[in-house]
Design an enzyme around this catalytic site. Structure first.
Site, PDB file in Angstrom:
ATOM      1  N   HIS A 150      -6.041 -43.417   0.229  1.00 48.42           N
ATOM      2  CA  HIS A 150      -7.630 -43.315   0.176  1.00 48.42           C
ATOM      3  C   HIS A 150      -8.108 -42.873   1.351  1.00 48.42           C
ATOM      4  O   HIS A 150      -7.681 -43.348   2.535  1.00 48.42           O
ATOM      5  CB  HIS A 150      -8.257 -44.718  -0.013  1.00 48.42           C
ATOM      6  CG  HIS A 150      -7.825 -45.171  -1.545  1.00 48.42           C
ATOM      7  ND1 HIS A 150      -7.580 -44.430  -2.575  1.00 48.42           N
ATOM      8  CD2 HIS A 150      -8.111 -46.515  -2.016  1.00 48.42           C
ATOM      9  CE1 HIS A 150      -7.393 -44.826  -3.623  1.00 48.42           C
ATOM     10  NE2 HIS A 150      -7.891 -46.315  -3.401  1.00 48.42           N
ATOM     11  N   ARG A 419      -1.236 -44.671 -11.982  1.00 53.28           N
ATOM     12  CA  ARG A 419      -2.628 -45.019 -12.083  1.00 53.28           C
ATOM     13  C   ARG A 419      -3.404 -43.948 -12.608  1.00 53.28           C
ATOM     14  O   ARG A 419      -3.633 -42.941 -12.343  1.00 53.28           O
ATOM     15  CB  ARG A 419      -3.370 -45.617 -10.951  1.00 53.28           C
ATOM     16  CG  ARG A 419      -4.873 -46.201 -11.072  1.00 53.28           C
ATOM     17  CD  ARG A 419      -5.176 -46.916  -9.841  1.00 53.28           C
ATOM     18  NE  ARG A 419      -6.070 -45.746  -8.990  1.00 53.28           N
ATOM     19  CZ  ARG A 419      -7.279 -46.156  -8.614  1.00 53.28           C
ATOM     20  NH1 ARG A 419      -8.069 -47.118  -8.998  1.00 53.28           N
ATOM     21  NH2 ARG A 419      -7.711 -45.360  -7.515  1.00 53.28           N
ATOM     22  N   GLU A 542     -12.874 -54.116 -12.053  1.00 52.59           N
ATOM     23  CA  GLU A 542     -13.462 -53.701 -10.843  1.00 52.59           C
ATOM     24  C   GLU A 542     -14.956 -53.954 -10.713  1.00 52.59           C
ATOM     25  O   GLU A 542     -15.365 -54.363  -9.518  1.00 52.59           O
ATOM     26  CB  GLU A 542     -13.276 -52.138 -10.732  1.00 52.59           C
ATOM     27  CG  GLU A 542     -11.938 -51.552 -10.757  1.00 52.59           C
ATOM     28  CD  GLU A 542     -11.840 -49.971 -10.850  1.00 52.59           C
ATOM     29  OE1 GLU A 542     -11.957 -49.480  -9.883  1.00 52.59           O
ATOM     30  OE2 GLU A 542     -11.582 -49.451 -11.860  1.00 52.59           O
ATOM     31  N   ASP A 582     -15.482 -51.548  -6.062  1.00 52.96           N
ATOM     32  CA  ASP A 582     -16.442 -51.308  -6.705  1.00 52.96           C
ATOM     33  C   ASP A 582     -17.392 -52.209  -7.097  1.00 52.96           C
ATOM     34  O   ASP A 582     -18.533 -52.275  -7.309  1.00 52.96           O
ATOM     35  CB  ASP A 582     -15.711 -50.504  -8.133  1.00 52.96           C
ATOM     36  CG  ASP A 582     -15.495 -49.294  -7.990  1.00 52.96           C
ATOM     37  OD1 ASP A 582     -16.368 -48.417  -7.787  1.00 52.96           O
ATOM     38  OD2 ASP A 582     -14.127 -48.897  -7.717  1.00 52.96           O
ATOM     39  N   ARG A 620      -7.518 -54.283  -1.901  1.00 50.75           N
ATOM     40  CA  ARG A 620      -8.397 -54.334  -0.746  1.00 50.75           C
ATOM     41  C   ARG A 620      -8.567 -53.153   0.303  1.00 50.75           C
ATOM     42  O   ARG A 620      -7.558 -52.482   0.268  1.00 50.75           O
ATOM     43  CB  ARG A 620      -7.730 -55.562   0.306  1.00 50.75           C
ATOM     44  CG  ARG A 620      -7.784 -56.879  -0.525  1.00 50.75           C
ATOM     45  CD  ARG A 620      -7.104 -57.911   0.362  1.00 50.75           C
ATOM     46  NE  ARG A 620      -7.825 -58.470   1.323  1.00 50.75           N
ATOM     47  CZ  ARG A 620      -7.409 -58.685   2.590  1.00 50.75           C
ATOM     48  NH1 ARG A 620      -6.147 -58.276   2.750  1.00 50.75           N
ATOM     49  NH2 ARG A 620      -8.352 -59.175   3.507  1.00 50.75           N
ATOM     50  N   ARG A 754     -18.013 -42.911  -4.930  1.00 50.22           N
ATOM     51  CA  ARG A 754     -16.548 -43.556  -4.639  1.00 50.22           C
ATOM     52  C   ARG A 754     -17.092 -44.660  -3.848  1.00 50.22           C
ATOM     53  O   ARG A 754     -17.723 -44.479  -2.643  1.00 50.22           O
ATOM     54  CB  ARG A 754     -15.498 -42.953  -4.346  1.00 50.22           C
ATOM     55  CG  ARG A 754     -14.914 -41.993  -5.471  1.00 50.22           C
ATOM     56  CD  ARG A 754     -13.602 -41.449  -5.129  1.00 50.22           C
ATOM     57  NE  ARG A 754     -13.451 -40.611  -6.188  1.00 50.22           N
ATOM     58  CZ  ARG A 754     -12.793 -40.938  -7.493  1.00 50.22           C
ATOM     59  NH1 ARG A 754     -12.757 -42.202  -7.705  1.00 50.22           N
ATOM     60  NH2 ARG A 754     -12.470 -39.946  -8.316  1.00 50.22           N
TER      61      ARG A 754
END
Length: 922
Positions: A150, A419, A542, A582, A620, A754
């Site tokens: 990320h 994923r 989420e 989210d 997290r 996002r």
């Protein structure tokens, strides 16, 4: 040593010394490279910044603004780089001080500290936990830190490497008693490293490819994980042996392992293709193989034992005889010959798997290993022979670490998760069913949920593949099927541990999970006749609504006999992932945190009903707004029964570098994860649930906070414009910090953004809004409705770890915020009425939230109970503030149409420096 021994009450003196030393070296570098005028300007800004921050000096603030607004772009960039690099160097000094204090505790034989296995084992002993209970825990436990790509790590690998070099040089100064000449050499090396850092571009010129992200992640194995995890287990086993002699010689199962999403997470990232994932798996395997081969080479050099003097086991003698080594010089060195044979077999395995050439040529040909178990057996033979023939210390040296590494990392290095978004699975299943239909085509997407469940359950039981081998599917379906083939091949090639999890994003129904089961059947990872599943299917819940319904979804899912039998084939354990990011963007920090807690309570009840083990996977981030905060406290704050000896946690963005760049710091962070899991599983699970009144109060607080947050973010006209104009969101999108797009679609709604850039942007403008907004309003509404409201909240804070941790995180994030600087970012909003309306509300709620935190916690100032963090903020913020001021000025120029590329570079550099100073901003 390069510093006098500090008095007992001056524990921070070495930290101040290191910070000033690095600051002086940086200052000298700036003077030598950029000239006296730039150096003096940096110093003047630094002194003015300190005056403004520590004394709230308005004249100093105005002077800072005047200086920044008049800076030519080339000089502005030099100023940004100087303050940005200081933040990076200050981080290194702080990390070294943590290591220093840990060693000081150990040398002083001080009581074990929280977050260590020593502390956890001492608590277990005091609670009369038996050896049998500990053995059962270690046998069933599973902890995993999962690295993700990320995009909140803004530094290049080259810069991180230079910083690691500086960290090693600082560490040497603590551990080595230098001669004057050696000390001078160390100082020169520090100066060279800082000079190289200054002359290296900290920004990437092009956007990262997925493979670049994979490479960056793998670097942490070289200098941390491959060494830190074996050392962790060795220390744990030795400590257990000291506690109780019966533990001596018993190997603790490898319950703490590494995971990764980098190269397997294709949710919203079109660049993660089957070819990229295949390459990722090969790169991971190569990292493990090279490490094993190098360690075997060193072992062969070390174990020069003479077989005429030292007896060996029969099995070791057989291995030596079968070795391709025919050297006369080594004919009486059975251990060397056996290890040379192991090396040759492993080299052949590496070539067979991925055409990897060994770092040192094998002496001859040998058969490759069929699996990692063969390598483990051979290493065990060497170890057993040494232990049984008077050489136990040799078995417990390098060989011990290598055996543990092979057990932990296998041929695959880390478990790579797949994923994908549930919407993609729905479309692929629909296409497969339509193509497979004869006569009347099945319109899967038109079916209701019960019809979908019935159809998918029937397909799960049908051994016939759904996909036709010669049918030409669309690009999306073909890509998903190719990815599944990669997973199946990885199981055959590297072992089932290489890709053991399939995570479903945006999971909100049973059919979302069954769709993946059907797709896994296509490549043999679900075998209907045997009713076996080779991969954990992991639903990710989420949004707030998803969290509220996850218990119901899992209850119905586990009630399906066909799926329940698949869970039985996975050891009667089902993993569920909870999304922090989210849910926060959806409902705000307090509501997100509360709904996550309630979701866990619901899952605990459902899983107990179905007699299935629950393994939670916590998604997290680094910032509080994305679930960040101290891992130890967060784990112990879980509901009783949530941790059943197992947990997975994502490590994201800049947090990876902060936790794992330094091997010793990395080992301590991994140990904290294991220690907290042990304590939560064995010592906290039996604790009583919170009183019903507290749950009711939390529900009321959450409802008030949710309304306040949604009113601002989703119901205030123009808020989306305010957010984009008052933050660096658009500029972050052009910063080359990740391969994944910043938004899920081309639309500009908050819903489509996002969570990472959402949180990152608020951190840059020093508001940290996702980490606190709504709490002040919630406490105010609760205390207005209940005269005893504040007293109840104080009791909850004192006696409920969940609530105390929640407030502690808000305490931290509010302390890192700065409303004065945030007000300058608000001035970037062109619509004056919108600016006043939104920022006025934000300012009011910011103050109300601070007041509420102080009132409930009983503190007089923020972070009064955490003086170490308060000190860190006090010392570093005067160096972050100037970066904010210059960033604002450059944003004004950029948005006014200034096309000088240096303006954009300056903005990006300031983003880097601010992120470094805040440390956990993404």
């Amino acid at each position: 040593m390069d510093r006098p021994e500090p008095p007992a009450d001056e524990k921070d003196a070495p930290l101040r010394y290191d910070t000033r030393l690095l600051g002086r070296i940086l200052g000298d570098t700036v003077r030598e490279q950029e000239g006296e005028a730039v150096f003096e300007l940096v110093e003047h800004i630094r002194r003015t910044g300190v005056q403004f921050h520590r004394n709230a000096d308005e004249a100093a603030r105005q002077e800072l603004q005047a200086i920044m607004s008049g800076l030519p772009i080339d000089r502005a960039i030099k100023i940004i780089r100087a303050f940005g690099y200081f933040s990076h160097l200050a981080n290194l000094a702080e990390d070294q001080h943590h290591i220093r204090r840990t060693r000081a505790y150990a040398k002083a034989h001080a009581p074990a500290r929280q977050g260590t296995m020593a502390f956890a084992l001492a608590r277990a002993r005091d609670a009369a936990v038996s050896r049998e209970q500990l053995e059962c825990f270690f046998a069933r436990a599973f902890c995993s830190a999962v690295l993700t790509a990320h995009p909140t790590e803004v530094r290049r690998r080259s810069s991180i490497d230079r910083e690691m070099e500086i960290a090693h040089l600082l560490d040497d100064r603590d551990r080595v008693e230098y001669t004057p000449e050696e000390l001078s050499a160390n100082r020169r090396a520090l100066r060279r490293a800082v000079l190289t850092l200054w002359q290296t571009s900290i920004l990437r010129g092009t956007r990262l490819r997925v493979i670049d992200e994979v490479n960056n992640g793998l670097a942490y194995y070289d200098h941390t994980f491959l060494w830190a995890l074996p050392a962790f287990y060795a220390d744990l086993e030795d400590r257990l042996g000291v506690i109780e002699p019966a533990w001596q010689g018993i190997a603790v199962p490898s319950f703490l392992r590494m995971g990764s999403w980098i190269g397997g997470d294709r949710d919203g990232n079109p660049f993660v293709t089957a070819a990229v994932t295949r390459q990722t798996l090969a790169m991971q395997s190569e990292r493990a193989m090279r490490f094993y081969l190098e360690e075997l080479h060193r072992l062969g050099s070390e174990l020069s034992l003479d077989g005429r003097s030292v007896p060996v086991s029969d099995r070791l003698a057989e291995m030596a005889k079968a070795s391709p080594d025919r050297s006369i010089e080594r004919r009486d060195e059975p251990y060397r010959r056996a290890l040379i044979g192991i090396y040759a077999r492993l080299a052949a395995t590496a070539w067979k798997l991925d055409r990897l050439e060994p770092p040192h040529p094998a002496v001859g040909e040998a058969a490759p290993y069929d699996s990692v178990a063969g390598l483990q057996a051979d290493l065990d033979t060497v170890s057993d022979s040494l232990a049984r023939h008077g050489s136990l210390p040799l078995a417990r040296g390098r060989l011990r670490g290598l055996r543990r590494a092979v057990d932990v990392f296998g041929f695959h290095l880390a478990a790579l998760d797949l994923r994908q978004n549930s919407d993609v699975h729905e479309r692929v299943i629909a296409e497969l069913l339509e193509a497979a239909s004869t006569g009347n085509p099945v319109d899967y997407r038109a079916l209701d949920e019960p019809a979908r469940i019935a159809l998918l359950t029937a397909e799960m039981a049908n051994p016939r593949p759904l996909a036709a081998p010669h049918h030409s599917y669309g690009e999306e379906a073909a890509g998903e099927l190719a990815m599944l083939e990669v997973a199946a091949d990885a199981h055959r090639r590297y072992g089932a541990a290489s890709m053991p999890h399939y995570v479903i994003s945006k999971n909100d129904s049973i059919s979302d999970i069954l769709e993946v089961a059907v797709l896994l059947k296509e490549v043999g990872l679900l075998r209907p006749r045997e009713e076996r599943l080779d991969v954990d299917i992991v639903p990710l819940f989420e949004t707030i609504a998803d969290l509220q319904h996850c218990g119901h979804v899992m209850d119905e899912l586990l009630g399906l006999p066909a799926y329940r039998r698949l869970v039985a084939s996975r050891g009667d354990v089902q993993e569920v992932m909870l999304g922090y990011s989210d849910s926060n963007k959806d409902g705000g920090y307090l509501t997100s945190t509360w709904e996550l807690y309630k979701a866990e309570l619901s899952l605990i009840e459902v899983f107990a009903k179905h007699k299935v083990g629950l393994r939670l996977f916590h998604g997290r981030g680094g910032s509080v707004g994305r679930g960040g905060g101290p891992s130890y406290d967060a784990i112990l704050a879980q509901p009783p029964g949530a941790l059943q000896g197992a947990i997975r946690i994502t490590e994201q963005g800049e947090v990876i570098a902060g936790k794992y760049s330094n091997a010793e710091v990395g080992r301590r962070n991994l140990e904290t994860l294991a220690a907290a899991t042990l304590e939560a599983s064995l010592l906290e699970a039996g604790h009583a649930s919170p009183p019903a009144e507290w749950l009711t109060v939390m529900e009321q607080l959450s409802a008030h906070a949710f309304r306040a947050y949604r009113s601002l973010v989703y119901e205030t006209e123009g808020f989306e414009r305010y957010f984009r104009e008052s933050t660096v969101l658009e500029e972050i999108a052009t910063l080359n910090i990740g391969s994944r797009p910043a938004s899920r679609s081309s639309r500009r709604r908050i819903e489509d953004l996002r969570a990472i850039p959402w949180v990152f942007s608020w951190a840059q403008c020093r508001l940290m809004l996702p980490g606190w907004y709504g709490f002040g309003a919630a406490v105010s509404a609760l205390t207005a409705a209940r005269p005893d409201g504040l007293e109840i909240l104080r009791t909850m804070y004192r006696d409920w770890p969940f609530f105390r941790t929640t407030l502690s995180n808000m305490d931290m994030v509010l302390a890192k915020s700065d409303i004065a600087i945030a007000s300058r970012y608000a001035e970037l909003v062109g619509d004056e009425a919108l600016r006043g309306k939104v920022f006025g509300r934000v300012r009011q709620e910011w103050q109300a939230s601070i007041d509420a935190v102080l009132a409930v916690s009983g503190q007089r100032t923020l972070l009064e109970g955490n003086p170490l963090l308060a000190r860190s903020i006090r010392n570093r913020f005067p160096y972050i503030d100037p970066l904010n001021h210059v960033q604002i000025e450059l944003l004004k120029r950029h948005r006014a149409g200034d096309t000088d590329p240096g303006v954009v570079d300056g903005i990006h550099l300031s983003i880097n420096g601010i992120a470094a100073g805040l440390r956990n901003s993404g």
